[in-house]
Design an enzyme around this catalytic site. Structure first.
Site, short mmCIF file in Angstrom:
data_model
loop_
_atom_site.label_atom_id
_atom_site.label_comp_id
_atom_site.label_asym_id
_atom_site.label_seq_id
_atom_site.Cartn_x
_atom_site.Cartn_y
_atom_site.Cartn_z
N HIS A 1 -45.23 21.08 128.74
CA HIS A 1 -45.17 21.96 129.80
C HIS A 1 -45.86 23.18 129.68
CE1 HIS A 1 -41.84 19.59 131.28
NE2 HIS A 1 -41.11 19.72 130.29
N ASP B 1 -42.51 11.03 128.56
CA ASP B 1 -41.34 12.05 128.47
C ASP B 1 -40.79 12.13 129.73
OD1 ASP B 1 -40.54 14.76 126.70
OD2 ASP B 1 -40.11 14.86 128.92
N HIS C 1 -39.81 14.17 131.64
CA HIS C 1 -40.04 15.47 132.44
C HIS C 1 -41.58 15.21 132.50
CE1 HIS C 1 -36.44 16.83 130.25
NE2 HIS C 1 -36.20 17.36 131.45
N ASP D 1 -36.59 11.58 125.88
CA ASP D 1 -35.52 11.92 126.65
C ASP D 1 -35.14 11.16 127.95
OD1 ASP D 1 -38.02 13.12 127.65
OD2 ASP D 1 -37.37 15.05 127.24
ZN LIG Z 1 -38.65 16.30 128.51
#
Ligand SMILES: [Zn+2]
Length: 313
Positions: A125, A162, A164, A245
């Site tokens: 991120h 991931d 996200h 995740d």
């Molecule tokens: Zn994540």
């Protein structure tokens, strides 16, 4: 396979406060799982500290300085509502950068076939000028540019499973055709980026998953979109933003993967790497917040990395 495993006590001293999902216990649970006898063949590595020069491959100096100046002498400092600094954050973050860059050196000089870096804080991120989403410096993006600079690689692929979207990695390479960034992620979800229409200069592949999707949809999207694109791109090095995740038991998302799905995607990515780049794969930990699911998922991912596929193809 000669598989490197990077870990270091410094990663435990990046403290995020009581109740924060991105906690040191994540690495303790991974370490415990990988201490089983079946992992005795792992080549355990103590990573060096990374350097500001390496971090500057992605982040401008003022961004580095701003983070270092914000590190508190005690307690915690919040950069935003979920991105935390503690006194040990510099050592951890620099060690994470050092791990992925050392893995690049070892894999690209043929000292190892592949590597898994169990690092904290995570990185995907972190945009060039913005720390966010638990991430300070973008480890995998730094690794990509380090490999390009040190070894003159012309095509590097980063695959991010991931749950996200890796907005930071996308931002770093949005206009750079020699880095392919492919991400599968839940959408709509944090951080809000990752729409399929975000294609960069044809080098960005965003594959959203819907809440409730399972390994069936996940495997279909890889089989029909990401894996074919990788085979056409023919990377000279394959990097993985390995977040776990998307597991069905993860508290931060709603995708329903199980351990066997992480095994499958690891095998498929290794197969691409076998065909394109002598099996050169470097995987770095991103998310994964149910400790039991994280440990089991990392274990199967690393076990797969250790498994020679020459007899399978
Ligand atoms: Zn994540």
């Amino acid at each position: 396979m000669r598989t490197l495993y990077y870990s270091h006590p410094d990663f435990l001293f990046h403290e995020t406060g009581i109740g924060h999902p991105e906690c040191p216990d994540r690495l303790r649970s991974i370490e415990k799982a990988l201490s089983a006898p079946e992992f005795s063949g792992l080549i355990r590595q103590s990573p060096p500290l990374g350097t500001e020069r390496q971090i500057r491959l992605i982040h401008p100096q003022f961004h580095i300085d701003a983070i270092l100046e914000a590190i508190p002498e005690q307690g915690e400092h919040y950069l935003d509502h979920d991105t935390v600094l503690s006194p040990g954050s510099k050592q951890a973050a620099f060690r994470a950068v050092g791990a992925v860059c050392d893995a690049v050196d070892k894999v690209l000089t043929g000292k190892a076939d592949n590597a898994f870096c169990a690092v904290r804080p995570p990185g995907h991120h972190a945009e060039p000028q913005l720390a966010m989403g638990f991430c300070l410096f973008n480890n995998i993006a730094i690794a990509a540019n380090y490999a390009r600079q040190q070894y003159q690689l012309e095509r590097i692929a980063i695959v991010d499973f991931d749950v996200h979207h890796g907005n930071g990695t996308q931002a770093a390479f949005y206009n750079q055709p020699n880095v392919l960034y492919a991400s599968s992620h839940e959408m709509p979800h944090y951080p809000g980026t990752g729409h399929p229409a975000e294609t960069g200069v044809g080098n960005i592949i965003n594959v959203p998953l819907a809440a409730g999707d399972s390994g069936i949809e996940f495997r279909q999207k890889y089989t029909h979109i990401i894996l074919p694109a990788l085979k056409i791109f023919k990377p000279e090095l394959l990097l993985i933003s390995a977040g776990f995740d998307a597991h069905k038991d993860d508290p931060l998302a709603s995708i329903m993967l199980v351990e066997d799905d992480f095994k499958w995607v690891t095998q498929e990515l290794m197969s691409v790497a076998d065909h394109c780049c002598k099996g050169r794969v470097i995987s770095a930990l991103e998310g994964g917040y149910n400790l039991k699911a994280l440990a089991a998922s990392v274990a199967i991912h690393v076990k797969t990395l250790m498994t020679d596929r020459n007899n399978i193809e």
